[in-house]
Design an enzyme around this catalytic site. Structure first.
Site, PDB file in Angstrom:
ATOM      1  N   ALA A 161       1.826   5.582   4.974  1.00  0.00           N
ATOM      2  CA  ALA A 161       1.270   5.459   3.617  1.00  0.00           C
ATOM      3  C   ALA A 161       0.362   6.644   3.304  1.00  0.00           C
ATOM      4  CB  ALA A 161       0.495   4.148   3.491  1.00  0.00           C
ATOM      5  N   GLU A 180      -7.928  11.250  10.336  1.00  0.00           N
ATOM      6  CA  GLU A 180      -7.228  10.364  11.287  1.00  0.00           C
ATOM      7  C   GLU A 180      -8.125  10.169  12.503  1.00  0.00           C
ATOM      8  OE1 GLU A 180      -4.426   8.369  11.657  1.00  0.00           O
ATOM      9  OE2 GLU A 180      -5.466   7.994  13.538  1.00  0.00           O
ATOM     10  N   ASN A 188       1.042   2.814  13.110  1.00  0.00           N
ATOM     11  CA  ASN A 188       2.136   1.872  13.360  1.00  0.00           C
ATOM     12  C   ASN A 188       3.465   2.423  12.866  1.00  0.00           C
ATOM     13  OD1 ASN A 188       0.788  -0.152  14.653  1.00  0.00           O
ATOM     14  ND2 ASN A 188       0.623  -1.502  12.877  1.00  0.00           N
ATOM     15  N   GLY A 193      10.427   0.884  14.055  1.00  0.00           N
ATOM     16  CA  GLY A 193      11.825   1.292  13.879  1.00  0.00           C
ATOM     17  C   GLY A 193      12.009   1.994  12.540  1.00  0.00           C
ATOM     18  N   ASP A 369     -10.427  -1.058  10.057  1.00  0.00           N
ATOM     19  CA  ASP A 369     -11.603  -0.311   9.581  1.00  0.00           C
ATOM     20  C   ASP A 369     -11.660  -0.215   8.052  1.00  0.00           C
ATOM     21  OD1 ASP A 369     -11.469   0.174  12.276  1.00  0.00           O
ATOM     22  OD2 ASP A 369     -11.706   2.349  12.139  1.00  0.00           O
ATOM     23  N   ARG A 429      10.782 -13.939  11.194  1.00  0.00           N
ATOM     24  CA  ARG A 429      10.045 -13.556  12.404  1.00  0.00           C
ATOM     25  C   ARG A 429       9.036 -14.618  12.826  1.00  0.00           C
ATOM     26  NH1 ARG A 429       8.710  -7.269  11.022  1.00  0.00           N
ATOM     27  NH2 ARG A 429      10.809  -6.550  11.404  1.00  0.00           N
ATOM     28  N   GLU A 568      -0.315  -1.034   4.990  1.00  0.00           N
ATOM     29  CA  GLU A 568      -0.618  -2.295   5.674  1.00  0.00           C
ATOM     30  C   GLU A 568      -2.058  -2.758   5.441  1.00  0.00           C
ATOM     31  OE1 GLU A 568       0.533  -2.367   9.813  1.00  0.00           O
ATOM     32  OE2 GLU A 568      -0.176  -4.437  10.048  1.00  0.00           O
ATOM     33  N   ALA A 583       8.185  -3.184   5.144  1.00  0.00           N
ATOM     34  CA  ALA A 583       6.933  -2.433   5.275  1.00  0.00           C
ATOM     35  C   ALA A 583       7.130  -0.983   4.858  1.00  0.00           C
ATOM     36  CB  ALA A 583       6.412  -2.484   6.707  1.00  0.00           C
TER      37      ALA A 583
END
Ligand code: ADP
Length: 600
Positions: A161, A180, A188, A193, A369, A429, A568, A583
């Site tokens: 993102a 970062e 993630n 995948g 965070d 899931r 996310e 996602a």
């Protein structure tokens, strides 16, 4: 900055780092004659190897006067992004002359293997790490410098993102920087995948699959038990295809030629990136960021948003390795820090069931965070209690198993210790995870045959994982079903009955027991494979409340000026449960929207 990016882009190369001479004059000569030395370790260059996540890592270590002066990695095949851990450790070793170092967070296996390879190199010199000269580094510890910088936009978090937001903002003319906290970019997104649900895509057209953003939205709402924010869902599904095309055409992402169908999607609509891995997305985004001169500041953790008297966000504070930053923003801060799956305390705070007994597939950077920072400036949080577990993960580490790709093509059967099926293999899931948790030992066994193994490209895409599974006795390959089941002590008779019934259902085209939605192939071509798996935390659905412009909404329902969020870290898009491959669509669509709007 360039240096940092160059380091990140050193992925595919076999790299060499060192401050000393590679060509050591004290190296033992061809005849093995050693120079006279008072040192504990003979001067020279020594080779050592150890097994990493992607196979063997081999290093050449140069030692002069009991000091490591150079380390050259001559062989490695670690995941791009994770391999930068070796650069980080090399710098630390050269600075401190010790192997007693912390692993690089997010790259434990690579770090440990690298340190072991260096230790093995010392062994060939009949040396041990404690023979290295002790260097007092305390004097060199400098007080952190205070630095203030001003940018139009600061993006917090270099995952999928964050890159989408930064690239769009920069393309619109803004001056952008990405922070970062880990020593490597990707979050993630990198370890996923990275399949991407996009209704109406070019492969669906080719295959004659009828689909629409509306049908995709219906699936998302149904999958999320209808508590999703329908407006946000609409934005994702209507813009998903454009996002996938943008990744393809502007960023250079290569999509494979085959679609996948994830649980809860009513048709096959998910694009698969090259190698079925997020490394294709992140490596191309990093490259694009470098081309566009977007700095990525690694090991720089955002700690606090700065607001003015009216509550408008005007910057962000961050801690670097040797600097304390104050970043002022002319336009906005964009939060793209990912979820909180790796923050046990936060997980339990919002959902006590997701305790320490449940492992996690997440990057260690996913500690929530951004959620905490946004909440402090008044942001509303939504759906925080909905935490998704992924059903098929490594029972030792919690890492998501790509061996499971075969299930998503419809090829596998899942049984319990008693040899019986207990859930639809293409179900949601959360449903699958909870069903597995309820079985003997809270584990399941996934079976496929050679045909499935080949047609799901497992060896091509995930050979390192397969080696790892064999080594750790989590995967068996056997000529007969009996042998395969016996390896894991599964009830053989029941198991054989289960497989015979399943094959009959495939031939009938109908599964009366669990209504499996796709039955492409019987399981009868030897050899057979069984993998043992457990569920682990995979995605946190809850997070910061945003509107359709990706602006952050406060607890009074009003926009917080100067603050955007995407990916996310946000909540409300997936309701109680995110469907597989939604996602990537979400983070791409909202990442782009955040970048475009923030730069206005
Ligand atoms: P998404 O899929 O939403 O893009 P990712 O998990 O891929 O999320 O990426 C989130 C990134 O944000 C990770 O690389 C993570 O390490 C980083 N991050 C998390 N917290 C902070 C922070 N406080 N400061 C800087 N980066 C952060």
């Amino acid at each position: 900055m360039k240096k940092i990016l160059a380091m990140l882009l050193a992925f595919v190369m076999v790299f060499s780092i060192g401050c000393g001479k590679q060509d050591n004059k004290n190296k033992p000569d061809e005849n093995g004659t050693e120079p006279k030395t008072e040192n504990q370790i003979k001067n020279g260059t020594y080779k050592g190897s150890a097994d990493g996540r992607g196979g063997e890592i081999t290093v050449e270590v140069t030692i002069e006067d009991d000091v490591i002066t150079a380390i050259e990695v001559v062989k490695q095949n670690e995941t791009p992004g994770l391999d930068t851990a070796m650069n980080t450790l090399t710098s630390e070793i050269l600075e401190k002359n010790t192997l007693d170092l912390d692993v690089v967070s997010g790259a434990t296996i690579t770090s440990n293997a690298f340190l072991e390879a260096v230790t093995n190199a010392l062994k060939t010199a009949n040396a041990t790490p404690d023979m290295l000269k002790k260097i007092d580094v305390s004097d060199t510890t400098v007080k952190k410098e205070d630095v203030t910088e001003t940018h139009d936009i600061v993006v917090v978090g270099a995952g999928g993102a964050g890159f989408c937001a930064a690239i769009e903002a920069k393309a619109a003319g803004a001056d952008v920087i990405i922070l970062e906290k880990l020593p490597l970019a990707g979050g993630n997104t990198l370890i996923s995948g990275a399949e991407y649900a996009a209704a109406g895509n070019w492969l669906q057209e080719k295959e004659g699959i009828k689909d629409s953003p509306e049908l995709h939205a219906e699936d998302m709402m149904k999958g999320g038990d209808n508590i999703n924010d329908p407006e946000l869902v609409k934005v994702v599904t209507e813009n998903a295809l454009a996002g996938a095309e943008w990744l393809r055409d502007e960023i250079g992402v290569v999509w494979e030629d085959e679609l996948m169908q994830f649980g809860g999607h009513s048709v096959k609509r998910s694009l698969v990136p090259k190698g079925a891995s997020g490394r294709e997305i992140i490596s191309k985004q990093l490259k694009k960021a470098e081309e566009m001169n977007i700095p990525v500041l690694l090991e720089t953790k955002a700690t606090e948003l700065i607001t003015d008297d009216n509550g408008k966000v005007i910057g962000v504070k961050a801690e670097g390795k040797d600097k304390n930053y104050t970043f002022n923003t002319n336009k906005a801060v964009i939060i793209t820090t990912g979820g909180f799956g790796s923050n046990l305390e936060m997980r339990v705070k919002y959902n006590p069931e997701i305790d320490e007994k449940i492992l996690s597939t997440n990057s260690p950077g996913s500690t929530g965070d951004g959620i905490v920072m946004a909440e402090k400036v008044g942001a509303a949080l939504v759906d925080m209690e909905y935490i998704q577990t992924y059903p098929i993960c490594d029972p030792l580490t919690g890492t998501l198993l790509y061996f499971d790709d075969a299930r998503l093509y419809g090829y596998t059967v899942i049984v319990n210790k008693e040899g019986k099926r207990f859930v639809e293999e293409l179900g949601r899931r959360d449903v699958m995870s909870m069903a597995i948790k309820a079985q003997t030992g809270s584990v399941c066994y996934e079976l496929m045959d050679q045909k499935a193994y080949e047609e799901s490209h497992l060896e091509e895409n995930h050979s390192a994982e397969i080696d790892y599974l064999f080594k750790n006795k989590l995967l068996v390959k056997a000529d007969t079903l009996e042998e395969a089941a016996a390896f894991f002590d599964i009830d053989v008779d029941e198991f054989k009955k289960t497989v015979a019934n399943y094959n009959k259902y495939v031939k009938d085209g109908k599964d009366p027991e669990f209504n499996k939605r796709s039955l492409p192939s019987t399981i009868e071509t030897a050899p057979f494979y069984i993998v043992k798996a457990v569920p682990a935390v995979h995605h946190t659905m809850g997070g910061i409340k945003i509107n359709t412009n990706a602006q952050v909404i406060n607890t009074d329902g009003k926009v917080i000026e100067g603050l955007y969020a995407a990916g996310e870290v946000t909540g409300g898009i997936h309701g109680t449960n995110r469907l597989g491959s939604d996602a990537l669509a979400d983070i791409t669509v909202f990442g782009r929207i955040a970048g475009q709007n923030a730069s206005k």
